[in-house]
Motif scaffolding. Structure first.
Motif, PDB file in Angstrom:
ATOM      1  N   ALA A  79      32.450  46.017  52.464  1.00  0.00           N
ATOM      2  CA  ALA A  79      31.662  45.957  51.226  1.00  0.00           C
ATOM      3  C   ALA A  79      31.630  47.311  50.523  1.00  0.00           C
ATOM      4  CB  ALA A  79      30.248  45.474  51.532  1.00  0.00           C
ATOM      5  N   ASP A  80      31.440  48.388  51.279  1.00  0.00           N
ATOM      6  CA  ASP A  80      31.399  49.721  50.671  1.00  0.00           C
ATOM      7  C   ASP A  80      32.741  50.099  50.056  1.00  0.00           C
ATOM      8  OD1 ASP A  80      28.748  50.335  51.071  1.00  0.00           O
ATOM      9  OD2 ASP A  80      29.069  51.207  53.054  1.00  0.00           O
ATOM     10  N   GLU A  81      33.822  49.769  50.748  1.00  0.00           N
ATOM     11  CA  GLU A  81      35.150  50.077  50.215  1.00  0.00           C
ATOM     12  C   GLU A  81      35.410  49.332  48.914  1.00  0.00           C
ATOM     13  OE1 GLU A  81      37.428  50.966  54.478  1.00  0.00           O
ATOM     14  OE2 GLU A  81      37.506  48.975  53.574  1.00  0.00           O
ATOM     15  N   ILE A  82      35.005  48.074  48.873  1.00  0.00           N
ATOM     16  CA  ILE A  82      35.224  47.278  47.664  1.00  0.00           C
ATOM     17  C   ILE A  82      34.364  47.782  46.514  1.00  0.00           C
ATOM     18  CG2 ILE A  82      34.859  44.983  46.662  1.00  0.00           C
ATOM     19  CD1 ILE A  82      35.848  43.808  49.301  1.00  0.00           C
ATOM     20  N   LYS A  83      33.134  48.195  46.805  1.00  0.00           N
ATOM     21  CA  LYS A  83      32.265  48.721  45.741  1.00  0.00           C
ATOM     22  C   LYS A  83      32.908  49.906  45.032  1.00  0.00           C
ATOM     23  CE  LYS A  83      28.362  49.005  48.171  1.00  0.00           C
ATOM     24  NZ  LYS A  83      26.932  49.308  48.448  1.00  0.00           N
ATOM     25  N   HIS A  84      33.641  50.725  45.758  1.00  0.00           N
ATOM     26  CA  HIS A  84      34.296  51.884  45.163  1.00  0.00           C
ATOM     27  C   HIS A  84      35.531  51.495  44.359  1.00  0.00           C
ATOM     28  CE1 HIS A  84      31.925  54.124  48.268  1.00  0.00           C
ATOM     29  NE2 HIS A  84      31.791  54.940  47.245  1.00  0.00           N
ATOM     30  N   LYS A  85      36.073  50.318  44.625  1.00  0.00           N
ATOM     31  CA  LYS A  85      37.263  49.859  43.902  1.00  0.00           C
ATOM     32  C   LYS A  85      36.917  49.139  42.609  1.00  0.00           C
ATOM     33  CE  LYS A  85      39.827  49.147  48.232  1.00  0.00           C
ATOM     34  NZ  LYS A  85      40.432  48.116  49.134  1.00  0.00           N
ATOM     35  N   LEU A  86      35.733  48.567  42.538  1.00  0.00           N
ATOM     36  CA  LEU A  86      35.340  47.776  41.369  1.00  0.00           C
ATOM     37  C   LEU A  86      35.006  48.675  40.183  1.00  0.00           C
ATOM     38  CD1 LEU A  86      32.965  45.134  43.009  1.00  0.00           C
ATOM     39  CD2 LEU A  86      35.298  44.758  42.223  1.00  0.00           C
ATOM     40  N   ASP A  87      35.318  48.178  38.999  1.00  0.00           N
ATOM     41  CA  ASP A  87      34.855  48.887  37.814  1.00  0.00           C
ATOM     42  C   ASP A  87      33.500  48.311  37.408  1.00  0.00           C
ATOM     43  OD1 ASP A  87      35.301  46.497  36.396  1.00  0.00           O
ATOM     44  OD2 ASP A  87      37.347  47.089  35.870  1.00  0.00           O
ATOM     45  N   ALA A  88      32.985  48.791  36.308  1.00  0.00           N
ATOM     46  CA  ALA A  88      31.636  48.384  35.900  1.00  0.00           C
ATOM     47  C   ALA A  88      31.588  46.946  35.393  1.00  0.00           C
ATOM     48  CB  ALA A  88      31.114  49.335  34.828  1.00  0.00           C
ATOM     49  N   ASN A  89      32.731  46.410  34.996  1.00  0.00           N
ATOM     50  CA  ASN A  89      32.773  45.062  34.432  1.00  0.00           C
ATOM     51  C   ASN A  89      32.918  44.026  35.536  1.00  0.00           C
ATOM     52  OD1 ASN A  89      33.109  42.773  32.914  1.00  0.00           O
ATOM     53  ND2 ASN A  89      35.152  43.297  32.176  1.00  0.00           N
ATOM     54  N   LEU A  90      31.825  43.359  35.842  1.00  0.00           N
ATOM     55  CA  LEU A  90      31.836  42.340  36.884  1.00  0.00           C
ATOM     56  C   LEU A  90      31.851  40.927  36.308  1.00  0.00           C
ATOM     57  CD1 LEU A  90      29.249  43.833  39.414  1.00  0.00           C
ATOM     58  CD2 LEU A  90      31.734  44.093  39.400  1.00  0.00           C
ATOM     59  N   ARG A  91      32.038  40.814  35.007  1.00  0.00           N
ATOM     60  CA  ARG A  91      32.034  39.490  34.384  1.00  0.00           C
ATOM     61  C   ARG A  91      33.171  38.639  34.923  1.00  0.00           C
ATOM     62  NH1 ARG A  91      31.900  40.536  28.051  1.00  0.00           N
ATOM     63  NH2 ARG A  91      33.438  42.072  28.711  1.00  0.00           N
ATOM     64  N   GLY A  92      32.933  37.346  34.959  1.00  0.00           N
ATOM     65  CA  GLY A  92      33.948  36.422  35.441  1.00  0.00           C
ATOM     66  C   GLY A  92      33.465  35.630  36.642  1.00  0.00           C
ATOM     67  N   GLU A  93      34.346  34.810  37.173  1.00  0.00           N
ATOM     68  CA  GLU A  93      34.011  33.970  38.323  1.00  0.00           C
ATOM     69  C   GLU A  93      34.558  34.620  39.593  1.00  0.00           C
ATOM     70  OE1 GLU A  93      35.539  30.125  37.395  1.00  0.00           O
ATOM     71  OE2 GLU A  93      33.929  29.672  35.973  1.00  0.00           O
ATOM     72  N   TRP A  94      33.725  34.639  40.633  1.00  0.00           N
ATOM     73  CA  TRP A  94      34.062  35.343  41.865  1.00  0.00           C
ATOM     74  C   TRP A  94      34.006  34.403  43.063  1.00  0.00           C
ATOM     75  CZ3 TRP A  94      35.368  40.558  42.059  1.00  0.00           C
ATOM     76  CH2 TRP A  94      35.160  41.290  40.879  1.00  0.00           C
ATOM     77  N   VAL A  95      34.986  34.564  43.943  1.00  0.00           N
ATOM     78  CA  VAL A  95      34.973  33.891  45.240  1.00  0.00           C
ATOM     79  C   VAL A  95      34.978  34.981  46.306  1.00  0.00           C
ATOM     80  CG1 VAL A  95      36.074  32.203  46.740  1.00  0.00           C
ATOM     81  CG2 VAL A  95      36.339  32.012  44.259  1.00  0.00           C
ATOM     82  N   VAL A  96      34.073  34.866  47.268  1.00  0.00           N
ATOM     83  CA  VAL A  96      33.928  35.861  48.326  1.00  0.00           C
ATOM     84  C   VAL A  96      34.308  35.218  49.656  1.00  0.00           C
ATOM     85  CG1 VAL A  96      32.358  37.460  49.482  1.00  0.00           C
ATOM     86  CG2 VAL A  96      32.040  36.937  47.038  1.00  0.00           C
ATOM     87  N   VAL A  97      35.276  35.819  50.347  1.00  0.00           N
ATOM     88  CA  VAL A  97      35.715  35.307  51.649  1.00  0.00           C
ATOM     89  C   VAL A  97      35.315  36.333  52.708  1.00  0.00           C
ATOM     90  CG1 VAL A  97      37.633  34.399  52.999  1.00  0.00           C
ATOM     91  CG2 VAL A  97      37.681  34.218  50.500  1.00  0.00           C
ATOM     92  N   ILE A  98      34.532  35.893  53.676  1.00  0.00           N
ATOM     93  CA  ILE A  98      34.025  36.767  54.739  1.00  0.00           C
ATOM     94  C   ILE A  98      34.768  36.464  56.028  1.00  0.00           C
ATOM     95  CG2 ILE A  98      31.974  37.470  56.028  1.00  0.00           C
ATOM     96  CD1 ILE A  98      30.282  36.386  53.696  1.00  0.00           C
ATOM     97  N   SER A  99      35.333  37.494  56.640  1.00  0.00           N
ATOM     98  CA  SER A  99      36.067  37.282  57.885  1.00  0.00           C
ATOM     99  C   SER A  99      35.140  36.740  58.959  1.00  0.00           C
ATOM    100  CB  SER A  99      36.714  38.589  58.356  1.00  0.00           C
ATOM    101  OG  SER A  99      35.727  39.574  58.613  1.00  0.00           O
ATOM    102  N   ALA A 100      35.714  36.011  59.902  1.00  0.00           N
ATOM    103  CA  ALA A 100      34.928  35.355  60.943  1.00  0.00           C
ATOM    104  C   ALA A 100      34.233  36.368  61.836  1.00  0.00           C
ATOM    105  CB  ALA A 100      35.829  34.457  61.784  1.00  0.00           C
ATOM    106  N   SER A 101      33.007  36.052  62.219  1.00  0.00           N
ATOM    107  CA  SER A 101      32.286  36.888  63.169  1.00  0.00           C
ATOM    108  C   SER A 101      32.815  36.620  64.572  1.00  0.00           C
ATOM    109  CB  SER A 101      30.786  36.583  63.113  1.00  0.00           C
ATOM    110  OG  SER A 101      30.548  35.225  63.421  1.00  0.00           O
ATOM    111  N   LYS A 102      32.587  37.547  65.467  1.00  0.00           N
ATOM    112  CA  LYS A 102      33.061  37.379  66.845  1.00  0.00           C
ATOM    113  C   LYS A 102      32.259  36.308  67.569  1.00  0.00           C
ATOM    114  CE  LYS A 102      34.758  42.105  67.325  1.00  0.00           C
ATOM    115  NZ  LYS A 102      34.645  43.384  68.078  1.00  0.00           N
ATOM    116  N   ALA A 103      30.964  36.249  67.260  1.00  0.00           N
ATOM    117  CA  ALA A 103      30.113  35.261  67.928  1.00  0.00           C
ATOM    118  C   ALA A 103      30.364  33.887  67.333  1.00  0.00           C
ATOM    119  CB  ALA A 103      28.649  35.640  67.764  1.00  0.00           C
ATOM    120  N   GLN A 104      30.598  32.906  68.153  1.00  0.00           N
ATOM    121  CA  GLN A 104      30.828  31.538  67.703  1.00  0.00           C
ATOM    122  C   GLN A 104      29.535  30.736  67.801  1.00  0.00           C
ATOM    123  OE1 GLN A 104      33.851  30.391  66.506  1.00  0.00           O
ATOM    124  NE2 GLN A 104      34.472  32.536  66.664  1.00  0.00           N
TER     125      GLN A 104
END
Length: 271
Positions: A204-229
Motif C-alpha cells: 500500500a505504501d509503495e503504491i501511494k508513492h506511485k499514484l498522482d493526485a488524480n484518483l478519478r475513475g473506477e478502481w479494482v483492488v486485488v489483495i494477495s492471499a493471506s497465509k492463514a486459511q
C-alpha cells in the motif's frame, strides 16, 4: 424470454456479436440507466451499422426500484423478447440482475445469460497473483465499525480477494491497508479497458508513492492471499466446546461473527 446482456466496461470494441444481436432484436430493454443504454445503441448503429427494431421499449430498472418492479411482474411480460443490461459489465455483479434471474427460476420463465466483459476477472488475471483461488468481496461499507470488520474479513479470507472501491475512498483504503497489512502485496487497476487504464503493484505504501493526485475513475483492488486459511480459523463450535461461561462464549462468538452479544447470549441459553 429474458436475456441478461453484458456491456463493455470502457472500450466499445469489447462488445460481442451475440450481445449486439440480442440488443438489436429486443422488444423491451430493462436498463440500469436508459440514457446509458440508448447511448450505447446509438454508438452501435453509427460504428457498426447495426439495424435495431424501431419500436423498442426502454424501462428503467435499477437497485432502487428493482424489488418493487419484480413484485408487479407477470410471467406474460416475458412473452416478448426482454433484455436486461446494466450500465457496464456483467449484470448481477455489484449491479441488479440476480433478482430477475431468481424470478424466472421461480416462475418457469426461460432465460439466458451471455458472457462478456467483467472488471473483477480482468483485474484478477492482470494482478499476476498465482494463487488462482479467488474471492470477490465487492464494495466495502463506507465507514465505521462495519467497514473495519469487512476489511478484516477480506484480509483474512485466505484467498486472493478482489474489492471495488470508489475514487473518493481509495486513499482511505490504502491508508487502512498500510496500517493493517503493511507488507501485503496488492494490485490496483484503474479505468480498465479505457484510455487512462493503469496498473499499480506493490505494498500500500509503495503504491501511494506511485499514484498522482488524480484518483478519478473506477478502481479494482486485488489483495494477495493471506497465509492463514479459513479452514484453520476458530469456529463457533470451537468456542462452545470450551469450558467458559455462556456470557464469555457469547462475546467471543460475537467477535468472530458480528452477531449481537445479547442476542447471542439469549440463543446460547436455549441450547
Amino acid at each position: 424470454m429474458l436475456t441478461l446482456v453484458p456491456t463493455p466496461i470502457g472500450n466499445i470494441g469489447d462488445i460481442s456479436l451475440r450481445a449486439i444481436e440480442a440488443l438489436s432484436s429486443a422488444d423491451t430493454l430493462l436498463c440500469e440507466d436508459t440514457r446509458v443504454t440508448k447511448k450505447l445503441i446509438h454508438i452501435l448503429k453509427e460504428r457498426y451499422s447495426t439495424d435495431f427494431k424501431s419500436d423498442q421499449n426502454f424501462i428503467s430498472l435499477h437497485s432502487h426500484n428493482e424489488k418493487e418492479f419484480i413484485t408487479k411482474l407477470e410471467p406474460s411480460f416475458f412473452d416478448q423478447n426482454v433484455i436486461y443490461v446494466s450500465d457496464a459489465g456483467m449484470p448481477g455483479i455489484s449491479d441488479p440482475g440476480q433478482a430477475l434471474v431468481k424470478y424466472c427460476q421461480e416462475m418457469g420463465v426461460v432465460y439466458d445469460v451471455l458472457p462478456g466483459a467483467n472488471a473483477l476477472l480482468t483485474a484478477f488475471v492482470a494482478s499476476g497473483f498465482v494463487d488462482t483461488k479467488m474471492l470477490f468481496w465487492g464494495f466495502l461499507p463506507h465507514k465505521g465499525k462495519e467497514r473495519a470488520v469487512s476489511l478484516q474479513g477480506a484480509l483474512g479470507s485466505g484467498f486472493t480477494t478482489i474489492l471495488y472501491e470508489s475514487p473518493h475512498r481509495l486513499a482511505k483504503l490504502l491508508d487502512e491497508l498500510s496500517y493493517e497489512e503493511p507488507k501485503r502485496e496488492i494490485f490496483l487497476a484503474k479505468e480498465l479497458t479505457k484510455k487512462y487504464q493503469n496498473y499499480y503493484f506493490g505494498t500500500a505504501d509503495e503504491i501511494k508513492h506511485k499514484l498522482d493526485a488524480n484518483l478519478r475513475g473506477e478502481w479494482v483492488v486485488v489483495i494477495s492471499a493471506s497465509k492463514a486459511q479459513n479452514s484453520s480459523a476458530i469456529t463457533q463450535n470451537d468456542i462452545l466446546e470450551l469450558d467458559l461461561p455462556k456470557k464469555v462464549q457469547a462475546k467471543l462468538i460475537g467477535k468472530i461473527t458480528g452477531e449481537n452479544t445479547k442476542a447471542c447470549y439469549e440463543r446460547l441459553l436455549k441450547l
